[in-house]
Every structure is written in C-alpha cells, then in structure tokens.
Design an enzyme around this catalytic site. Sequence first.
Site, short mmCIF file in Angstrom:
data_model
loop_
_atom_site.label_atom_id
_atom_site.label_comp_id
_atom_site.label_asym_id
_atom_site.label_seq_id
_atom_site.Cartn_x
_atom_site.Cartn_y
_atom_site.Cartn_z
N MET A 1 -2.11 -9.15 10.75
CA MET A 1 -2.90 -10.05 11.22
C MET A 1 -3.83 -10.61 9.86
SD MET A 1 -1.73 -10.31 13.79
CE MET A 1 -0.70 -9.39 15.00
N LEU B 1 -5.88 -1.83 -0.58
CA LEU B 1 -5.93 -1.96 0.74
C LEU B 1 -6.41 -3.45 1.33
CD1 LEU B 1 -6.76 0.86 3.19
CD2 LEU B 1 -6.34 -1.20 3.84
N GLU C 1 -4.43 -6.92 2.97
CA GLU C 1 -3.03 -7.38 3.55
C GLU C 1 -2.83 -8.96 3.05
OE1 GLU C 1 -4.78 -5.60 5.31
OE2 GLU C 1 -3.26 -3.57 5.72
N GLU D 1 0.88 -1.20 -0.02
CA GLU D 1 0.13 0.14 0.03
C GLU D 1 0.84 1.21 0.06
OE1 GLU D 1 -1.96 -0.77 3.61
OE2 GLU D 1 -2.94 -2.50 2.88
N HIS E 1 -0.03 0.59 16.35
CA HIS E 1 1.09 0.96 15.40
C HIS E 1 2.50 1.01 16.13
CE1 HIS E 1 -2.33 3.25 13.79
NE2 HIS E 1 -1.72 2.97 12.73
N GLN F 1 2.02 -2.20 5.86
CA GLN F 1 2.60 -0.97 6.11
C GLN F 1 2.95 -0.80 7.40
OE1 GLN F 1 -0.50 2.39 5.62
NE2 GLN F 1 0.64 2.62 3.87
N PHE F 2 2.17 -1.41 8.54
CA PHE F 2 2.61 -1.51 9.86
C PHE F 2 2.67 -2.99 10.28
CE2 PHE F 2 1.52 2.82 9.65
CZ PHE F 2 2.39 3.61 10.55
N ALA F 3 3.51 -3.53 11.01
CA ALA F 3 3.53 -4.97 11.38
C ALA F 3 1.87 -5.47 12.08
CB ALA F 3 4.57 -5.22 12.20
N ASP F 4 1.36 -4.24 12.59
CA ASP F 4 0.29 -4.58 13.58
C ASP F 4 -0.89 -4.97 12.45
OD1 ASP F 4 0.79 -2.59 16.23
OD2 ASP F 4 1.87 -2.25 14.24
N PHE F 5 -0.88 -4.60 11.34
CA PHE F 5 -1.86 -4.79 10.17
C PHE F 5 -1.27 -6.18 9.51
CE2 PHE F 5 -1.84 0.06 9.86
CZ PHE F 5 -2.57 0.02 11.23
#
Lengths: 327, 328
Positions: free
Chosen positions: A88, A58, A60, A29, A129, A82-86
């Site tokens: 999942m 968008l 993942e 993204e 984040h 974009q962020f490791a948090d995303f």
Amino acid sequence: MAVLNYIQAITQALKEEMERDGKVFVLGEDVGPRGGVFRATDGLYEQFGEARVLDTPLAESAIAGVGIGAAMYGMRPVAEMQFADFIMPAVNQIISEAAKIRYRSNNDWSCPITIRAPYGGGVHGGLYHSQSIEAIFANQPGLKVVMPSSPYDVKGLLKSSIRDEDPVLFLEHKRAYRLLKEEVPEEDYTIPIGKASVKREGNDVTVITYGLCVHFAKQAAEKLEQEGISTEILDLRTVYPLDQEAIIQAASKTGKVLLITEDNKEGSIIGEVAAIISEHCLFDLDAPIKRLAAPDVPAMPFASPLEKAFMMNADKIEGAIRELAEF
Amino acid sequence: MDKVILSNEEQLEMYEEMLLARRIDERMWLLNRSGNIPFVVSCQGQEVMQVAASAALDKNADYILPYYRDLGVVLHFGMTVKEVFLQAYAKAEDPNSGGRQMPGHFGQKKNRIVTGSSPVTTQVPHAAGIALAAKMEGKSLVSFVTMGEGSTNQGDFHEGLNFAGVHKLPAIFMVENNKYAISVPLHKQVACENIADRAIGYGIHGVKVDGNDAHAVYQAVKEARERALNGDGPTLIEAVSYRLTPHSSDDDDMTYRTKEEVDQQKSIDGLLQYRDKLISDGILTQEKEKEMEEKIKQVINEATEYAEKAPSADPGTLGDYVYGKEGQ
C-alpha cells in the site's frame, strides 16, 4: 527434467535472468544474505553479490520508487514487496508513476520494472499476510498484472515480466510456494503475458479463475469427472489486461460459467470477467454466470475456523460446479 | 573545496538564462490572462537558484528530475524556448508529453530530463534509483532532483533521502524553499528551523544557502557534485527565496498573504540583485542588457507564434503508447 516447487521456479527464473542480462538486479527487504523471508532469492546474493542483490531499508515506496528510477535509466529491476499486503505505501509509485511513465511522456520514457509480491491466504497469516490485492491494480492501463498458477508458468511468466518493456506486477500465491510441484524444464523459455491458458478441456461447465484457485479447480474437476461432469478450466494467468478472446471462447464452449477468486467478491477481477461474458456471450449461455469468491469482509482472519471459512478450497468449487451442471 | 571563481562570460550566460526564464514566465501569464493558454505554474523568484544550480552540473552527463517550477533548470539542460511554448499550448510536438500533461510537467529523454507527475515528491526516490543505476554501471554522473519545501513532509522525501544516504548514492536533493506550499506558510509546514537540518537524520551532508545568491547556490551544488562523485554520498541543499507569483494561474494569493509582503519581496528579487551586482562589477552594461532583452523578446515572439500555429494532437492518438512493443 527436474521437479520444482513454485518458489524454486521463481528462484530459477531470477537466477537465469540475472545470468543472461547484467542489467537485471533485485532489491527488497531481506533479499540479500537472508535470501528472502520465503527464500525466493536464495543463493542470489552469493552468486551475484551485494550490488545486484540489494537489501533495502524497510520502506516500500522507496523499493518501488528507486526501482522505477533505475528502470527509467535503463536497468531491469526486480523489486520485492515482502508481502502483497504491505504494497500500500507503494501504490502511488506504482499507479501514478510506473503505470503512466510511457503514456505521459508520449513514449519518450519507459519503465521496465517487475514488482514481485506474495499474496493470498491459507497460511495462518491473518488479516495482513493473506490479502488478494490484484483488484486495486486491475484498472490501471500501462500496468500489467500477472498471477501464475503453477511452477512451469511461474518460470516462463517471470522471465517474460523481466524482459517486458513495461511495468509488471507479478503476484505469487504464498500457499502455492511449497504446495505446488511439477516438472520445470531447465532450459530457457517464456510464456506470453496477456494470454490465458486452458488447463483442462471439458464440455459441461467452464471454470475461469487464476492463481492458486486453478489448483483447487483442477482437484474438483478430477473428482467430478468420475460422476460424469466434464469441466473446462481457463487460467487467466494475466489478470490485467484480460485475454478477452480466450474468455469469450471458454464461456461460449459450455454455456455454463463458474468464475472463481480468493478475493472478496464485490469489485474483484471476476466481476470484469463476468462483464466481458455478458457483453459477448449472452445468447451462448445456458445458465446465469456464477461467481464463487470470498465473503465481503475486510480480510482473512487468523483463527483456523475463520480462515477456512474465508479461504477457497476444492470442496466449495466442487459444489458450485455440480450446481451449475445440474442447472 | 575552494571558492569557485566564475568568469565574466559564465556570469553573463547565467544571467541571460535567468532573464530568459523570467521573460518566458511573464509571457505565459499574459497568454493565460488573454485566454490563449489554460494554465501557468510559475518560476518567478526562483530563476536564480535554478540556473545557478544547473550551471554547476554537467549538462551532458547528469540526470535532472525537475519539479513544476523548474523552467530555469530545463532551459539550461537544453529544452528550447519553442519547446517550452509547445508544452504551454499543449501541442502535439511538445517533447515533454505531446500535450498530454499540464504545463510544467517536464521530461525530455535526449537531455536526461526525467519525466515527472503531479503528486509531489514521487521524483525523489526516482533520483535515488537513477543514482543507484549510475553507480552500478560505474558512470561518472549525478542525479539532481528538486522539490518545494512542502514536499519535504512527504514520505517519499524521507524514503528517498534515507535510501540514498544508506547506499551513498551520487544524488543531489535541492529544496527550493519559496516559503509557501500553495497557501500554507513555512511555519505551518515544518517545526524545524531549517529544512537542511533534516539531512542529519539521514546521515548525509546538509547545507542552507540564500537562493537569491547565484554564486552561493553554484558553489553549494558544485561541492555537492564533487562529494557525490567522490563516493561521499548525497547532499541536501536548501535554497531559500520567495514565490513572487500566486501558486498558479488558478490561485489568488491575496487570500493568504498581503500585497505589502509580496512587494517587499519583489524589491529584493534575486534576479534584480544579480543584475545590479553584474552592473556594479562592470560585467553587464546597459547596452548589453538591452541587447539581451531584445534577443529574448524575439525568441519568445517566434516561439509563441510557432506554438500557437502548431497542430494539436490528433484525437486518434489517444490510445497510443499505453504499452510498448506488443507480444513481449
């Protein structure tokens, strides 16, 4: 030799690998004209064009899954979360698919994908984040999890990840992006995946850690040196599979071991490191293994005092090393 | 695209392949019920659409991502009957996985049959990825991916079709709508009338065909392939038939549907319909049919015997191929 920060080293490694091999491409993204929300892919769209610097919808699981398909075909995709948090929604693709493709096909198919994801806190990112997600992926044979601690290591390890025949999850500490700077050679070099690195020699206490915590550990060690406490620092660099030999050697050297992670304590990478030391080094230890980690709360809060209380720093490490030295 | 006319020979070849898939599957059930193989997951009721769709592809260039019922698809793409039985017996020589995966988890790189797993629908984004790679490399090929209608509820269905739609990828998504996701009937899976209508949301072409009509399926896939190679993007095909067996050898379908329903569906079995059509068109004779059946029986007997005697994987290989070349 140019001084690069951590994220510039990423960009340089990507650019050089894309120049070296036409099968390398990036997808994610905002990686296109925007150059990534952190600017990791800055300039790549202009140099390599839309076909090799792909802005994705968008989604993942598709970023990972489309990359996996392309990798099975024979490409060398570098997918960005974009962020490791995303990450999942992509866990099924990474664990059920990428990690098992070689094994389940009895070596007929393979999946040489690199998945980059910025992790870690200290950037006012709040719960979603700031997370450390490595433990989720650290018991998945078939997958490799790389977490570099410095710009030099970033360049060498990212190149190795892209050239690796198997899937690599490449976790970048987002606070390190602009905090850490060092000289990075302009020429091509690689650093082997699966090998830890002694970042500092010492005789009193051994610190074993990875990622941004290596930087904090170095700061603490420098300060303690003046008090006469000598610290060995082992940077795991690859957190799965672990470099057991290096861990055993570093732990045995001083007999006093401090394990550090920014992740929650229970079930983290350092628990496995402690198990390796317990299995192999019990009679070389002069003190119980000490773990320094984030508290077992779901994630790092947004408000500054709470974030600071959660986050690892040099002071916390200094105190823990001193305690061990005095044991 | 004009209506494709298939030669008599092509039609007979297709029918023979459908029949082969059916007879293999029937043998698998016998072997399972006699305690010789631990598991069967069936293609029965879907052979017509599987073979007809595959026949419309280029088996020397296209990539296929079959799901676990696609025996007809993998046979067409070059997996041998012997290899099919080797995977049923989970033997070391099984080209799909060397006996590591359950039966029905197909994969064979030399025939571009892409390895699959058990969590459903994960293959859909892979198909988009392969189509993307082919497009990047300027190759004239398509990726063909199948799934059950239950899979169209998964996130990966949405993410994969949307991605392929946005990037106009040369991919064909074929839903084998057999009316049941194990026990859950179609009306409890989706509220829309047609699975094919979901294509509208992705801005791609959607088409629904009778999965028991070989020529309709062939035509739909042929057109989808042409569209894909012309740069007009992917197609969602919904091919409708019925699952004539329980979900697997471990399922009891009489707990959720009636014998009357299944019997009624068996009477309109696509394989029988195609047979009758070929006979009434004078393409298939009773003599030819007998010849086919005998040949198939012999091939299956030989394959069964071979697979039964073949060695299992050595437990010493358990740790092989977790990773590729070391020291990268």
